[in-house]
Write an enzyme that holds these catalytic residues in place. Structure first.
Site, PDB file in Angstrom:
ATOM      1  N   LYS A  54      33.586  49.055  36.245  1.00  0.00           N
ATOM      2  CA  LYS A  54      34.826  48.301  36.404  1.00  0.00           C
ATOM      3  C   LYS A  54      35.979  49.218  36.773  1.00  0.00           C
ATOM      4  O   LYS A  54      36.764  48.920  37.676  1.00  0.00           O
ATOM      5  CB  LYS A  54      35.100  47.559  35.089  1.00  0.00           C
ATOM      6  CG  LYS A  54      36.368  46.811  35.034  1.00  0.00           C
ATOM      7  CD  LYS A  54      37.172  47.229  33.815  1.00  0.00           C
ATOM      8  CE  LYS A  54      37.567  48.663  33.912  1.00  0.00           C
ATOM      9  NZ  LYS A  54      38.351  49.182  32.817  1.00  0.00           N
ATOM     10  N   GLN A  98      36.151  44.441  25.650  1.00  0.00           N
ATOM     11  CA  GLN A  98      34.734  44.460  26.006  1.00  0.00           C
ATOM     12  C   GLN A  98      33.885  43.893  24.864  1.00  0.00           C
ATOM     13  O   GLN A  98      34.001  44.307  23.714  1.00  0.00           O
ATOM     14  CB  GLN A  98      34.301  45.897  26.333  1.00  0.00           C
ATOM     15  CG  GLN A  98      32.861  46.059  26.748  1.00  0.00           C
ATOM     16  CD  GLN A  98      32.537  45.394  28.081  1.00  0.00           C
ATOM     17  OE1 GLN A  98      33.404  45.171  28.923  1.00  0.00           O
ATOM     18  NE2 GLN A  98      31.278  45.070  28.280  1.00  0.00           N
ATOM     19  N   ASP A 127      39.726  37.557  31.559  1.00  0.00           N
ATOM     20  CA  ASP A 127      38.378  37.026  31.297  1.00  0.00           C
ATOM     21  C   ASP A 127      38.387  35.490  31.252  1.00  0.00           C
ATOM     22  O   ASP A 127      37.331  34.868  31.295  1.00  0.00           O
ATOM     23  CB  ASP A 127      37.875  37.511  29.929  1.00  0.00           C
ATOM     24  CG  ASP A 127      37.149  38.851  29.992  1.00  0.00           C
ATOM     25  OD1 ASP A 127      36.414  39.079  30.959  1.00  0.00           O
ATOM     26  OD2 ASP A 127      37.310  39.636  29.030  1.00  0.00           O
TER      27      ASP A 127
HETATM   28  N1  LIG Z   1      35.188  40.914  27.840  1.00  0.00           N
HETATM   29  C1  LIG Z   1      34.063  40.952  28.546  1.00  0.00           C
HETATM   30  N2  LIG Z   1      34.051  40.471  29.812  1.00  0.00           N
HETATM   31  C2  LIG Z   1      32.908  40.503  30.560  1.00  0.00           C
HETATM   32  O1  LIG Z   1      32.903  40.053  31.718  1.00  0.00           O
HETATM   33  C3  LIG Z   1      31.734  41.069  29.982  1.00  0.00           C
HETATM   34  C4  LIG Z   1      31.794  41.542  28.669  1.00  0.00           C
HETATM   35  N3  LIG Z   1      32.958  41.464  27.977  1.00  0.00           N
HETATM   36  N4  LIG Z   1      30.697  42.060  28.080  1.00  0.00           N
HETATM   37  C5  LIG Z   1      29.440  42.175  28.758  1.00  0.00           C
HETATM   38  C6  LIG Z   1      29.282  41.197  29.897  1.00  0.00           C
HETATM   39  C7  LIG Z   1      28.273  41.648  30.918  1.00  0.00           C
HETATM   40  N5  LIG Z   1      29.025  41.942  32.119  1.00  0.00           N
HETATM   41  C8  LIG Z   1      28.514  42.615  33.223  1.00  0.00           C
HETATM   42  C9  LIG Z   1      29.229  42.798  34.376  1.00  0.00           C
HETATM   43  C10 LIG Z   1      28.715  43.519  35.439  1.00  0.00           C
HETATM   44  C11 LIG Z   1      27.459  44.055  35.394  1.00  0.00           C
HETATM   45  C12 LIG Z   1      26.916  44.813  36.539  1.00  0.00           C
HETATM   46  O2  LIG Z   1      27.642  45.301  37.388  1.00  0.00           O
HETATM   47  N6  LIG Z   1      25.592  44.981  36.617  1.00  0.00           N
HETATM   48  C13 LIG Z   1      24.922  45.736  37.651  1.00  0.00           C
HETATM   49  C14 LIG Z   1      24.025  46.797  37.008  1.00  0.00           C
HETATM   50  C15 LIG Z   1      24.714  47.675  36.036  1.00  0.00           C
HETATM   51  C16 LIG Z   1      23.740  48.575  35.256  1.00  0.00           C
HETATM   52  O3  LIG Z   1      23.113  49.441  35.894  1.00  0.00           O
HETATM   53  O4  LIG Z   1      23.611  48.385  34.018  1.00  0.00           O
HETATM   54  C17 LIG Z   1      24.066  44.796  38.470  1.00  0.00           C
HETATM   55  O5  LIG Z   1      23.703  43.717  37.962  1.00  0.00           O
HETATM   56  O6  LIG Z   1      23.754  45.122  39.601  1.00  0.00           O
HETATM   57  C18 LIG Z   1      26.717  43.870  34.241  1.00  0.00           C
HETATM   58  C19 LIG Z   1      27.240  43.159  33.171  1.00  0.00           C
HETATM   59  C20 LIG Z   1      30.328  41.638  31.899  1.00  0.00           C
HETATM   60  N7  LIG Z   1      30.529  41.163  30.661  1.00  0.00           N
END
Ligand SMILES: Nc1nc(=O)c2c([nH]1)NC[C@@H]1CN(c3ccc(C(=O)N[C@@H](CCC(=O)O)C(=O)O)cc3)C=[N+]21
Length: 304
Positions: A54, A98, A127
């Protein structure tokens, strides 16, 4: 049928590029540099990856992405004070606490997540977790769209995949994904994102009887349950569009881990007409929409 891959990563890069251009215009017109501050308590490895991604994405889009790292020993009162200070800081436009907050935090008692999230000023709630923002969304006049469902709406829109009149099955009823996703796709007028509206939506979950049968009746299946590869090929009808929101870390058999979704990709790809991969699907879109919301927050505060 062999599925087309829906390249979330590529579309996310496009959106981030667009946000970057708008950020530049906003700053050139005298606006402040949009600033997103993420609050990360403890050392959960997945959260660290996410927060790092992020902050890198912010930087590329000309957004000031800050991370406040707090030790797991932080008390609930201290965390609330941190959030209130961010609310009061005019340089901060977006605040993200988070999740999940560490279970062993707050002196071993854990945090009251609801209490902490409710402390975030709704105008900085990028969010879209606050009850005010959820209510505005529900009424079809959103201030911020929640990042993951909005990313999915953008993906469908940009891939010309209409949901109008179609049966969408959302598996999962979380406040973060399932509930707002269902509401957004069922909207009459596309107020919750471009043109993507008028779906007939079923919300399914862990207690749903005949889950496989209901999933098979979906034209569009959105899986957001958090159970690795729970949706098998037998639950997908020929030609369905499959959106996999799951990001599950599982052992890779070589002492490390790999990421898998809530959908068994290989099985599903044989049935679906289009499918999102994990990684590289919905995850990157979530981050792109977070940047978008941060710009919106800065613009709204600047106008005042
Ligand atoms: N307040 C809050 N807001 C959120 O939006 C929030 C949160 N907490 N807690 C956790 C979850 C999960 N989440 C993700 C976002 C991007 C990827 C992401 O970029 N994933 C990559 C892979 C990343 C890796 O290698 O682990 C992909 O899918 O290609 C993953 C998970 C946002 N969340």
């Amino acid at each position: 049928m062999t599925a087309t891959l829906l390249d979330g990563k590529k579309i996310a890069a496009e959106i981030r590029e667009e946000v970057g251009v708008k950020v530049k215009e906003f700053v050139q017109s005298g606006g402040p540099t949009p600033c997103l501050t993420a609050v990360l308590v403890g050392e959960d490895p997945a959260s660290q990856v996410y927060v790092r991604n992020k902050s890198r994405a912010c930087e590329k889009a000309g957004i000031d992405g800050r991370t406040l790292r707090l030790p797991v020993e932080t008390t609930e009162q201290e965390l609330l004070d941190v959030v209130r200070n961010l609310n009061a800081d005019p340089a901060v436009h977006g605040i993200l606490v988070q999740l999940p907050l560490p279970k062993d935090g707050n002196g071993g008692k854990g945090f009251d997540e609801r209490l902490v999230l409710d402390a975030v000023d709704p105008r900085k709630d990028v969010d879209a977790f606050s009850p005010v923002n959820v209510g505005l969304l529900m009424q079809g006049r959103p201030r911020f769209l929640p990042c993951t469902p909005h990313g999915i709406v953008q993906l469908l829109h940009r891939e010309n995949l209409s949901v109008a009149g179609k049966h969408v099955v959302v598996v999962g009823r979380s406040d973060i994904v399932g509930k707002p996703m269902a509401m957004m796709l069922a909207q009459r007028d596309g107020s919750c994102g471009p043109k993507v509206a008028n779906a007939t939506v079923t919300i399914a979950h862990s207690r749903t009887a005949n889950l496989a049968e209901i999933c098979r009746s979906a034209d569009v299946l959105v899986a957001a349950v958090g159970v690795p590869e729970m949706i098998g090929g037998d639950m997908i009808s020929d030609g369905a569009v499959v959106i996999d929101v799951g990001i599950n870390r599982v052992a890779d058999g070589a002492g490390g881990y790999k990421l898998v979704g809530d959908v068994n990709f290989d099985e599903a790809a044989k049935k679906a007409s289009a499918i999102t991969p994990v990684p590289g699907g919905v995850g990157p879109l979530t981050i792109a929409m977070l940047l978008h919301n941060t710009l919106l927050a800065a613009q709204a505060i600047f106008k005042k």
